[in-house]
Motif scaffolding. Structure first.
Motif: not given
Length: 139
Positions: A29-31, A44-45, A102-103, A114-115
């Motif tokens: 599944p895509p987050p 973010h993931v 969550g994050i 990732e940033t």
């Protein structure tokens, strides 16, 4: 380093001990990151799709595949953006799960993010958020 574990939680959420995979990465599944653009830019993931909660009704069907489950997340336990996104997606007919914690807990448990500057990872999981003597939390 993060520990492997159970994956899908019984309560409809996703355990952070098994990261959700983005589209194309083993078909998982895509987050979906439901936070604002400045929050997304902060971290973010990896492989996540950025779709702020307020934009779900008008953009979800264009960006997401209804044949794949979607995993939503927001900042953390103190934010209900992931929950509101999950509800909006479910009302549109998507299969939805919510990434519990969550994050915030993603980062605290030592997973990579990732940033705009690239990827970053906390060295070890926060011992207040993950088992230190086992790969299993015992739940």
């Amino acid at each position: 380093m993060p520990r492997g574990g159970a994956g899908w939680g019984r309560g409809g959420g996703v355990s952070l001990t098994t990261p959700p995979r983005g589209r194309g990465a083993s078909g998982g599944p895509p987050p979906l990151d439901s936070r604002s653009t400045p929050s997304w830019d902060q971290a973010h993931v990896p492989g996540a799709i950025h779709l702020p909660t307020a934009l779900v009704p008008e953009q979800a069907e264009r960006l997401l595949d209804k044949d794949l489950p979607v995993v939503t997340y927001c900042w953390g336990p103190g934010c209900n953006g992931g929950t509101r996104s999950a509800l909006a997606l479910a009302e549109l007919g998507f299969q939805v799960k919510e990434m519990l914690g969550g994050i915030e807990y993603w980062i605290r448990e030592g997973f990579e993010v990732e940033t705009w500057q690239g990827t970053q990872q906390r060295g070890e999981a926060d011992p207040l958020t993950a088992p230190t003597d086992s790969d299993d939390c015992g739940c």
